[in-house]
Design a protein around this motif. Structure first.
Motif, PDB file in Angstrom:
ATOM      1  N   TYR A  71      85.039  57.072  53.247  1.00 23.57           N
ATOM      2  CA  TYR A  71      85.271  56.837  51.827  1.00 23.57           C
ATOM      3  C   TYR A  71      84.678  55.508  51.376  1.00 23.57           C
ATOM      4  O   TYR A  71      84.035  55.429  50.313  1.00 23.57           O
ATOM      5  CB  TYR A  71      86.768  56.874  51.504  1.00 23.57           C
ATOM      6  CG  TYR A  71      87.041  56.410  50.095  1.00 23.57           C
ATOM      7  CD1 TYR A  71      86.809  57.252  49.008  1.00 23.57           C
ATOM      8  CD2 TYR A  71      87.456  55.107  49.837  1.00 23.57           C
ATOM      9  CE1 TYR A  71      87.000  56.808  47.706  1.00 23.57           C
ATOM     10  CE2 TYR A  71      87.654  54.658  48.535  1.00 23.57           C
ATOM     11  CZ  TYR A  71      87.417  55.511  47.477  1.00 23.57           C
ATOM     12  OH  TYR A  71      87.595  55.073  46.189  1.00 23.57           O
ATOM     13  N   LYS A  72      84.906  54.451  52.148  1.00 22.98           N
ATOM     14  CA  LYS A  72      84.422  53.127  51.748  1.00 22.98           C
ATOM     15  C   LYS A  72      82.902  53.108  51.613  1.00 22.98           C
ATOM     16  O   LYS A  72      82.356  52.452  50.709  1.00 22.98           O
ATOM     17  CB  LYS A  72      84.888  52.064  52.750  1.00 22.98           C
ATOM     18  CG  LYS A  72      86.366  51.734  52.641  1.00 22.98           C
ATOM     19  CD  LYS A  72      86.733  50.434  53.336  1.00 22.98           C
ATOM     20  CE  LYS A  72      86.580  50.543  54.836  1.00 22.98           C
ATOM     21  NZ  LYS A  72      87.055  49.292  55.507  1.00 22.98           N
ATOM     22  N   LYS A  73      82.228  53.842  52.464  1.00 16.41           N
ATOM     23  CA  LYS A  73      80.772  53.938  52.384  1.00 16.41           C
ATOM     24  C   LYS A  73      80.355  54.637  51.080  1.00 16.41           C
ATOM     25  O   LYS A  73      79.447  54.184  50.365  1.00 16.41           O
ATOM     26  CB  LYS A  73      80.239  54.711  53.587  1.00 16.41           C
ATOM     27  CG  LYS A  73      78.733  54.925  53.586  1.00 16.41           C
ATOM     28  CD  LYS A  73      78.304  55.724  54.807  1.00 16.41           C
ATOM     29  CE  LYS A  73      76.821  56.040  54.779  1.00 16.41           C
ATOM     30  NZ  LYS A  73      76.416  56.869  55.945  1.00 16.41           N
ATOM     31  N   LEU A  74      81.061  55.737  50.756  1.00 12.40           N
ATOM     32  CA  LEU A  74      80.745  56.484  49.545  1.00 12.40           C
ATOM     33  C   LEU A  74      81.145  55.707  48.291  1.00 12.40           C
ATOM     34  O   LEU A  74      80.459  55.756  47.263  1.00 12.40           O
ATOM     35  CB  LEU A  74      81.448  57.843  49.564  1.00 12.40           C
ATOM     36  CG  LEU A  74      81.004  58.801  50.674  1.00 12.40           C
ATOM     37  CD1 LEU A  74      81.917  60.013  50.722  1.00 12.40           C
ATOM     38  CD2 LEU A  74      79.552  59.233  50.478  1.00 12.40           C
ATOM     39  N   LYS A  75      82.261  55.004  48.390  1.00 13.62           N
ATOM     40  CA  LYS A  75      82.727  54.180  47.267  1.00 13.62           C
ATOM     41  C   LYS A  75      81.655  53.170  46.866  1.00 13.62           C
ATOM     42  O   LYS A  75      81.350  52.997  45.678  1.00 13.62           O
ATOM     43  CB  LYS A  75      84.008  53.459  47.668  1.00 13.62           C
ATOM     44  CG  LYS A  75      84.481  52.399  46.680  1.00 13.62           C
ATOM     45  CD  LYS A  75      85.635  51.589  47.270  1.00 13.62           C
ATOM     46  CE  LYS A  75      85.970  50.388  46.410  1.00 13.62           C
ATOM     47  NZ  LYS A  75      87.030  49.536  47.019  1.00 13.62           N
ATOM     48  N   LYS A  76      81.071  52.490  47.842  1.00 14.81           N
ATOM     49  CA  LYS A  76      80.025  51.503  47.561  1.00 14.81           C
ATOM     50  C   LYS A  76      78.798  52.175  46.946  1.00 14.81           C
ATOM     51  O   LYS A  76      78.203  51.661  45.991  1.00 14.81           O
ATOM     52  CB  LYS A  76      79.633  50.761  48.833  1.00 14.81           C
ATOM     53  CG  LYS A  76      78.581  49.665  48.588  1.00 14.81           C
ATOM     54  CD  LYS A  76      78.218  48.944  49.867  1.00 14.81           C
ATOM     55  CE  LYS A  76      77.293  47.754  49.584  1.00 14.81           C
ATOM     56  NZ  LYS A  76      76.106  48.099  48.785  1.00 14.81           N
ATOM     57  N   LYS A  77      78.448  53.327  47.478  1.00 15.64           N
ATOM     58  CA  LYS A  77      77.269  54.029  46.983  1.00 15.64           C
ATOM     59  C   LYS A  77      77.458  54.449  45.520  1.00 15.64           C
ATOM     60  O   LYS A  77      76.540  54.302  44.691  1.00 15.64           O
ATOM     61  CB  LYS A  77      77.000  55.255  47.862  1.00 15.64           C
ATOM     62  CG  LYS A  77      75.651  55.910  47.614  1.00 15.64           C
ATOM     63  CD  LYS A  77      75.401  57.022  48.635  1.00 15.64           C
ATOM     64  CE  LYS A  77      74.029  57.657  48.413  1.00 15.64           C
ATOM     65  NZ  LYS A  77      73.767  58.749  49.392  1.00 15.64           N
ATOM     66  N   VAL A  78      78.640  54.965  45.211  1.00 14.33           N
ATOM     67  CA  VAL A  78      78.945  55.387  43.843  1.00 14.33           C
ATOM     68  C   VAL A  78      78.956  54.181  42.906  1.00 14.33           C
ATOM     69  O   VAL A  78      78.385  54.211  41.809  1.00 14.33           O
ATOM     70  CB  VAL A  78      80.296  56.128  43.796  1.00 14.33           C
ATOM     71  CG1 VAL A  78      80.804  56.240  42.356  1.00 14.33           C
ATOM     72  CG2 VAL A  78      80.164  57.508  44.413  1.00 14.33           C
ATOM     73  N   ASN A  79      79.629  53.122  43.327  1.00 17.25           N
ATOM     74  CA  ASN A  79      79.729  51.916  42.514  1.00 17.25           C
ATOM     75  C   ASN A  79      78.340  51.330  42.228  1.00 17.25           C
ATOM     76  O   ASN A  79      78.023  50.962  41.092  1.00 17.25           O
ATOM     77  CB  ASN A  79      80.597  50.885  43.231  1.00 17.25           C
ATOM     78  CG  ASN A  79      81.132  49.832  42.290  1.00 17.25           C
ATOM     79  OD1 ASN A  79      81.820  50.117  41.322  1.00 17.25           O
ATOM     80  ND2 ASN A  79      80.815  48.575  42.587  1.00 17.25           N
ATOM     81  N   ASP A  80      77.509  51.267  43.254  1.00 18.23           N
ATOM     82  CA  ASP A  80      76.152  50.731  43.092  1.00 18.23           C
ATOM     83  C   ASP A  80      75.325  51.610  42.152  1.00 18.23           C
ATOM     84  O   ASP A  80      74.548  51.104  41.330  1.00 18.23           O
ATOM     85  CB  ASP A  80      75.446  50.621  44.444  1.00 18.23           C
ATOM     86  CG  ASP A  80      76.019  49.518  45.320  1.00 18.23           C
ATOM     87  OD1 ASP A  80      76.801  48.694  44.816  1.00 18.23           O
ATOM     88  OD2 ASP A  80      75.697  49.501  46.533  1.00 18.23           O
ATOM     89  N   GLU A  81      75.478  52.922  42.264  1.00 19.52           N
ATOM     90  CA  GLU A  81      74.730  53.864  41.434  1.00 19.52           C
ATOM     91  C   GLU A  81      75.059  53.666  39.954  1.00 19.52           C
ATOM     92  O   GLU A  81      74.163  53.547  39.103  1.00 19.52           O
ATOM     93  CB  GLU A  81      75.067  55.303  41.841  1.00 19.52           C
ATOM     94  CG  GLU A  81      74.580  56.383  40.890  1.00 19.52           C
ATOM     95  CD  GLU A  81      73.087  56.551  40.841  1.00 19.52           C
ATOM     96  OE1 GLU A  81      72.564  56.989  39.791  1.00 19.52           O
ATOM     97  OE2 GLU A  81      72.414  56.243  41.848  1.00 19.52           O
ATOM     98  N   ILE A  82      76.329  53.626  39.636  1.00 18.55           N
ATOM     99  CA  ILE A  82      76.738  53.543  38.231  1.00 18.55           C
ATOM    100  C   ILE A  82      76.438  52.168  37.644  1.00 18.55           C
ATOM    101  O   ILE A  82      75.869  52.061  36.547  1.00 18.55           O
ATOM    102  CB  ILE A  82      78.230  53.883  38.086  1.00 18.55           C
ATOM    103  CG1 ILE A  82      78.469  55.340  38.516  1.00 18.55           C
ATOM    104  CG2 ILE A  82      78.685  53.675  36.639  1.00 18.55           C
ATOM    105  CD1 ILE A  82      79.928  55.754  38.521  1.00 18.55           C
ATOM    106  N   LEU A  83      76.789  51.117  38.365  1.00 17.88           N
ATOM    107  CA  LEU A  83      76.533  49.770  37.839  1.00 17.88           C
ATOM    108  C   LEU A  83      75.034  49.481  37.751  1.00 17.88           C
ATOM    109  O   LEU A  83      74.585  48.766  36.856  1.00 17.88           O
ATOM    110  CB  LEU A  83      77.224  48.723  38.719  1.00 17.88           C
ATOM    111  CG  LEU A  83      78.758  48.750  38.699  1.00 17.88           C
ATOM    112  CD1 LEU A  83      79.327  47.656  39.595  1.00 17.88           C
ATOM    113  CD2 LEU A  83      79.288  48.599  37.274  1.00 17.88           C
ATOM    114  N   GLY A  84      74.272  50.059  38.669  1.00 18.74           N
ATOM    115  CA  GLY A  84      72.826  49.868  38.641  1.00 18.74           C
ATOM    116  C   GLY A  84      72.157  50.549  37.463  1.00 18.74           C
ATOM    117  O   GLY A  84      71.030  50.206  37.094  1.00 18.74           O
TER     118      GLY A  84
END
Length: 264
Positions: free
Chosen positions: A67-80
């Motif tokens: 989950y933590k790996k996916l959480k970072k990926k999602v967060n980076d995608e949206i904020l980026g």
């Protein structure tokens, strides 16, 4: 790939063991009363944090790590992509089979976050009923733009140009809509008065082409966008009553902006 095209594969997706899919629905509509100061960023942070805390408390270290790996990926995608957000973002992500499905939509969603054994699709089922496959038509003097859409996404778009010599419509090749010269340029000015005087006849063949596209692609309806005079003339040649109209000249606008106006 358009979200509608992915729905079946998302419905078929199943974790082999336990839970492995992060589903995110985030309302980012700047016109919404609750979004005037970018509150979506707080909702994104809090929603992901709550799932993080839940998984940490569960004691399942493997799930929590995934989950933590996916959480970072999602967060980076949206904020980026925060400068290009539309009305909503929908993401389905999993380490299993490298599931990564990201969609920026021109329709609103209810913000929610899910960690389950399958993608959470209940909202999409409702949205698919509300925003089914449809055609958006932008008639202009020498060009007609056709956008195919569902769930607030652009599936396909074509520009038909009028050959004044042969008096026929043909698909314009080799130019993206964002790069094309707007109708109303000098080459149009020479004969646009004749077109305006005969708009109904001028649009008759193209309206037939649109009706054929509707039948072939199984569109649920048609939307017309453009100057009032052109919308009225085009509509008189359609057998189908338009599902809606937008009386604005958006021929030079990106398709995402056109959809934003259609689905306000």
């Amino acid at each position: 790939m358009a979200l509608t095209s992915e729905l079946q594969s998302l419905k078929d997706f199943q974790c082999e063991n336990g839970k492995c899919v992060l589903s995110v629905y985030l309302n980012t509509d700047p016109a919404h009363p609750d979004q005037q100061k970018g509150e979506w960023k707080i909702r994104l942070k809090n929603g992901l944090k709550r799932l993080d805390e839940y998984l940490e408390a569960s004691g399942d270290k493997e799930e929590h790590k995934s989950y933590k790996k996916l959480k970072k990926k999602v967060n980076d995608e949206i904020l980026g992509n925060r400068m290009d957000l539309q009305k909503s973002v929908v993401i389905f992500a999993s380490d299993q089979d490298d599931l990564w499905s990201v969609h920026y939509l021109q329709v609103p969603v209810e913000t929610s976050f899910h960690w389950e054994s399958q993608p959470e699709l209940s909202q999409l089922d409702g949205l698919q009923q509300e925003y089914p496959l449809a055609g958006v038509i932008l008639p202009n003097l020498d060009e007609v733009k056709v956008i195919e859409t569902s769930l607030g996404e652009v599936h396909d778009e074509k520009i038909y140009e009028f050959d004044s010599g042969k008096e026929e419509w043909r698909v314009k090749e080799g130019l993206a809509s964002s790069d094309r010269t707007a109708s109303g340029a000098t080459h149009v000015d020479d004969f646009n008065q004749r077109y305006r005087e005969n708009l109904s006849r001028f649009y008759k063949k193209m309206a037939g082409n649109v009706e054929q596209l509707k039948k072939e692609k199984n569109w649920s309806g048609l939307y017309l966008v453009g100057e009032t005079e052109m919308i009225r003339s085009f509509a008189t040649n359609l057998r189908t009553k338009p599902s809606g109209t937008v009386n604005k000249n958006l021929n030079n606008s990106q398709s995402s902006k056109v959809l934003n106006e259609v689905f306000k």
